[in-house]
Design a protein around this motif. Sequence first.
Motif, PDB file in Angstrom:
ATOM      1  N   PHE A 184      -5.080   2.301   7.643  1.00  0.00           N
ATOM      2  CA  PHE A 184      -5.023   1.037   6.898  1.00  0.00           C
ATOM      3  C   PHE A 184      -4.516  -0.089   7.801  1.00  0.00           C
ATOM      4  O   PHE A 184      -5.048  -1.201   7.789  1.00  0.00           O
ATOM      5  CB  PHE A 184      -4.123   1.184   5.668  1.00  0.00           C
ATOM      6  N   GLN A 234       0.831  -1.191   0.000  1.00  0.00           N
ATOM      7  CA  GLN A 234       0.000   0.000   0.000  1.00  0.00           C
ATOM      8  C   GLN A 234       0.873   1.252   0.000  1.00  0.00           C
ATOM      9  O   GLN A 234       1.802   1.363   0.819  1.00  0.00           O
ATOM     10  CB  GLN A 234      -0.921   0.000   1.232  1.00  0.00           C
ATOM     11  N   THR A 282      -6.374  -3.454   8.934  1.00  0.00           N
ATOM     12  CA  THR A 282      -5.748  -4.758   8.587  1.00  0.00           C
ATOM     13  C   THR A 282      -5.895  -5.770   9.712  1.00  0.00           C
ATOM     14  O   THR A 282      -6.178  -6.961   9.476  1.00  0.00           O
ATOM     15  CB  THR A 282      -4.269  -4.561   8.225  1.00  0.00           C
ATOM     16  N   CYS A 304      -1.875   5.797   6.563  1.00  0.00           N
ATOM     17  CA  CYS A 304      -1.082   4.599   6.972  1.00  0.00           C
ATOM     18  C   CYS A 304      -1.666   3.970   8.226  1.00  0.00           C
ATOM     19  O   CYS A 304      -1.916   2.748   8.294  1.00  0.00           O
ATOM     20  CB  CYS A 304       0.373   4.999   7.165  1.00  0.00           C
TER      21      CYS A 304
END
Length: 580
Positions: A100, A86, A104, A97
Motif C-alpha cells: 500500500f 489503512q 501511495t 502494508c
Amino acid sequence: MPDLKLGEQAARPLEAIDSVRTRLSTVLALSMLPVLAFGIASAVSQYYDRSEAVEQQLLGKAELVSKELQSLFLGAKQVLEIARTQPGVKNNVEPACSRFLQSTIAGLPHMGNIATISPAGDVQCSALPADQPVNVFGDQWFRSVNARKDFIVGGPILGELSGEVIIVAAEPLSPEGNMEEGVISLSIRTDYIGETLDIGDGDQELELFLINLEGRSLLPGQQRRKLPPKKVLTTYLTGDRGILSTTGDDGKDRLYASIRLDESDVYVVLARPALSASLPVLTELLADVAALLVLFAVTLLIVWLATERMSIRWVKHLRAVAIAQRRGMSTVRARDLEKAPIEYRELGEAFNSMADAIERRQASLVESISERERLLREIHHRVKNNLQIVISLFNLNARNTEDEHERAQLRDMQVRVESLALAHHAAYQSGDMQLMPMDEFLPSLMEHARVMLEDEDCLSLRPIQTDALRLPMDQAVPLAQIILEVISFLRKTADVPTELDISLRRDRPGWAVLSLTTETEPQEDCEPAPVKSKEEEDRRLRLSRSLVSAFARQLGGHLQAATDLSEVVLDLPLDEDDVI
C-alpha cells in the motif's frame, strides 16, 4: 547729433556681484528654496516608500514560495493521514502494508519514501526495502514529532533507505496523537523542491534558500556563503516573517526576505543583491531631484535672461550714455527709448534733456572762454607794446650818457624789461596763453641777454640746453630773472675769460633742475668791467645773492649757489602737465 548704440558697453563693466540681475536672481533663488527643499523632501519620502515597496515585493515573493511549499507539505500531510487509516498500515501487516505504501507514492516524483516507525524508532513498514534494520530514534525530526504529537516537517537528512537528501514530514499513527502506536513519515526529495519551486519572472538575481532555525540549508546546491553569518541569521529568524539588509559571508550586500512555514522550524529565504534592489529606487530618486534642480535652474535662467532683456541692457545703455557725456561727448544721446519700460524711458528722456541743457551751457562757456582769450591776448599785446616803449627809453638814455657804469646799469634794466616783454609775447603767441614753451622762450631770452655782453670780453654765453617744458608765466618770469641776475653779476665781476653754461632739464617726476655753471681760463687776459670800489663789489654780490634767493623762494624751489655765484643749481617743482 550722434547717438550711442543700444548694445554699446561702457568702458568699465558693471560689477556682476552688485548688479540688479544678480540680486534679483538671488532673491528669487532664496524664495524658491523652500519649494525646492519641500520637493527634495517629498522625493526622499517617495524614495523610502519605494524602498519599502521593493522590500514588500520581495517579501511577497517569499510568501508565494512559502505557500507553494505549504501546499506541498499539506499534500504530504494528506497522504500521511490517508495512509495511517489503512488497517494494514496501522497494524503493520505484511506484505499488505508495504504494498500500500509503495502504491501511495507511485507517480509522485517528489516523494522518496513512506514508512511506519515504532515508538522505539525502528522502521517497521516501508515503501523502500531495507537491507538491514533502520532506527531513527536519535533524529531531530523524530524527537520533534514525539514532543508535539502532531504533524511536523524536519530535516534535511540523508535518507538511509533512499540515499538522498530529504525533508521529513511525519505525524503520529494515531489520530489522537498516541505515540505508543508509533509514527508514520514521508520523505520529500529536496532536489525536486529546488527544481520545481517558482520564484517568479525568471529573475536570475533572485536566489531561494530553505533553512532551519540553526541556519542550516535544507536544499542541495545552495551556497551557504551567500547567507549572512550564522549568528546574524539565527538572530534574524525569530519571527514569522522579516526583512534584513546585510552582508553575506561572501562580502556582498544583499536584501533578505524570510517567511516561516506555519509553525515548523523551516524558513523560506529569498535574497537579492542590495544594489539591484536599490538601484531602480535610487535612480528614481536622482531623477526626481535632478528634475527639481533643472526646473530651479531653468527658472533662474529665465529670470536672468528676462532681467537682461527688460532691465540690464537699458541700465548699461544709460550708463554708457552718462559715461560718454562725462567724458565731454555732450552730443551723445540715449536712443530707442520707445522700446524701453516706462521707468527707463523717463530716465533716458531726462538724460537727453540734461545733455541738451549741458550742450547749450557748454556753447555759452566756449563763447565766453573765446572772448576771455581774445581779451587776454589783447592785454599781453598791449603790455608788450608798453614795455617796448620803456625799453626804447632805456636805450635812448644809454646812448646819451657818457658814464660807462651808468650805461651798463641802463642796459641791465633794458634786458630785464625785455625779458618781461618776451614773456608777454610768448604768452600772446601760445595756444592756451597759460603755459609758455621754455625751449622757445629761453633761447630768445639768451639772444637779448647777449646785448648786455656786446662790449664784454670776459663773459660769454654758451647755447642754452633745455627740455620741452611748459611753465606758467609766474614761474617763467622769476626763472628768467634768476638767469639774468647771474649773467649781470658775472659780467661785472669776471676778470678772466669765463663761459657760462645754462641748462634746464627734467630731473625726476615732478621736478626740473636749472643749472648755471662757469668755466674760466685763468691763463688768458681780458678787460674786466670797471668797478668803483671793493665796497661796491660786495654790495653788488649781496644784492645779487639776495635777488636769486628771493626768486628761488618765489618758485618754491631748492637753491644751491656758490658764494661768488659761479655755480647755481635750482630744483624747480613742476606740475605733471608741465612736460609736453
